[in-house]
Design a protein around this motif. Structure first.
Motif, PDB file in Angstrom:
ATOM      1  N   TYR A  65      55.102 -22.802 -38.824  1.00 29.94           N
ATOM      2  CA  TYR A  65      54.030 -23.264 -39.689  1.00 29.94           C
ATOM      3  C   TYR A  65      52.831 -23.724 -38.860  1.00 29.94           C
ATOM      4  N   LEU A  66      51.648 -23.501 -39.398  1.00 27.78           N
ATOM      5  CA  LEU A  66      50.426 -24.101 -38.901  1.00 27.78           C
ATOM      6  C   LEU A  66      50.106 -25.210 -39.894  1.00 27.78           C
ATOM      7  N   THR A  67      49.916 -26.429 -39.395  1.00 22.86           N
ATOM      8  CA  THR A  67      49.733 -27.586 -40.272  1.00 22.86           C
ATOM      9  C   THR A  67      48.459 -28.343 -39.923  1.00 22.86           C
ATOM     10  N   LEU A  68      47.746 -28.760 -40.955  1.00 26.59           N
ATOM     11  CA  LEU A  68      46.590 -29.635 -40.822  1.00 26.59           C
ATOM     12  C   LEU A  68      46.952 -30.965 -41.469  1.00 26.59           C
ATOM     13  N   LYS A  69      46.704 -32.059 -40.753  1.00 19.77           N
ATOM     14  CA  LYS A  69      46.995 -33.384 -41.295  1.00 19.77           C
ATOM     15  C   LYS A  69      45.760 -34.248 -41.211  1.00 19.77           C
ATOM     16  N   GLY A  70      45.637 -35.147 -42.174  1.00 23.52           N
ATOM     17  CA  GLY A  70      44.563 -36.123 -42.168  1.00 23.52           C
ATOM     18  C   GLY A  70      45.117 -37.506 -41.909  1.00 23.52           C
ATOM     19  N   PRO A  71      44.236 -38.491 -41.753  1.00 23.42           N
ATOM     20  CA  PRO A  71      44.697 -39.860 -41.507  1.00 23.42           C
ATOM     21  C   PRO A  71      45.331 -40.453 -42.757  1.00 23.42           C
ATOM     22  N   ARG A  72      46.023 -41.556 -42.582  1.00 22.79           N
ATOM     23  CA  ARG A  72      46.585 -42.271 -43.733  1.00 22.79           C
ATOM     24  C   ARG A  72      45.440 -42.758 -44.616  1.00 22.79           C
ATOM     25  N   ASP A  73      45.675 -42.761 -45.905  1.00 17.51           N
ATOM     26  CA  ASP A  73      44.686 -43.183 -46.882  1.00 17.51           C
ATOM     27  C   ASP A  73      44.499 -44.705 -46.798  1.00 17.51           C
ATOM     28  N   ASN A  74      43.253 -45.179 -46.813  1.00 13.60           N
ATOM     29  CA  ASN A  74      42.978 -46.620 -46.741  1.00 13.60           C
ATOM     30  C   ASN A  74      43.500 -47.384 -47.951  1.00 13.60           C
ATOM     31  N   HIS A  75      43.563 -46.733 -49.109  1.00 11.54           N
ATOM     32  CA  HIS A  75      44.007 -47.384 -50.334  1.00 11.54           C
ATOM     33  C   HIS A  75      45.512 -47.256 -50.550  1.00 11.54           C
TER      34      HIS A  75
END
Length: 176
Positions: A65-75
């Protein structure tokens, strides 16, 4: 309109909690996958990785798999943006062999307290680190308690994220 997964979560959200495992008896009798992850880029909680998985004890073919991740949500600190694309395992292996920042681990599927946990036993430069993850609906993840076989929650401690471990392995930590 956003696409939805089978459990009615937005398709690109991952809700999870992560814990340090201190009682390895939880792994007795569990099968595992070998996982190699190459981090091609990671900055400010965002990451691009290639993952290759193989379950030789189950006779499965490798998956990649090729995966894109973002940071944890502030809320919602238990939520992260994530999108995966299936890729050819041979291509993934070639990328991983050329990558500088790689994490290797064995992943065990463990059922405890009525939930299925992924327990990662890290190898290579992260040997000695064992982390249990639980993924589920926002409500289930938010209401869960620390599992009996763990010692500490590390969900919000970024140094325990796989992308950070690829760049600053556990073996280099002075304070554990």
């Amino acid at each position: 309109m956003s696409s939805m997964t089978s459990d009615s979560l937005p398709a690109h959200e991952e809700h999870e909690r992560r814990f340090l495992v201190d009682d390895l008896t939880i792994l007795e009798g569990a099968t595992h996958q070998e996982i190699k992850q190459a981090y091609l880029w990671a900055e400010d909680g965002y990451a691009v990785r290639v993952r290759l998985t193989h379950s030789s004890d189950l006779g499965e073919e490798p998956h990649a798999y090729l995966t894109l991740k973002g940071p944890r949500d502030n809320h919602n600190p238990y939520m992260r943006y994530e999108v995966e694309q299936v890729i050819d395992p041979a291509h993934a292996e070639e990328i991983i062999q050329r990558a500088e920042h790689v994490v290797t681990k064995r992943r065990y599927a463990v059922i405890a307290e009525g939930k299925t946990f992924d327990v990662d036993v890290f190898t290579g430069r992260n040997e000695g680190l064992v982390i249990a993850e639980f993924e589920g609906s926002p409500k289930t993840v938010g209401q869960m308690n620390r599992p009996w076989f763990t010692s500490k929650e590390v969900t919000q401690e970024t140094r325990y994220s796989n992308d950070r471990l690829a760049f600053r392995p556990f073996e280099t930590w002075e304070e554990r």
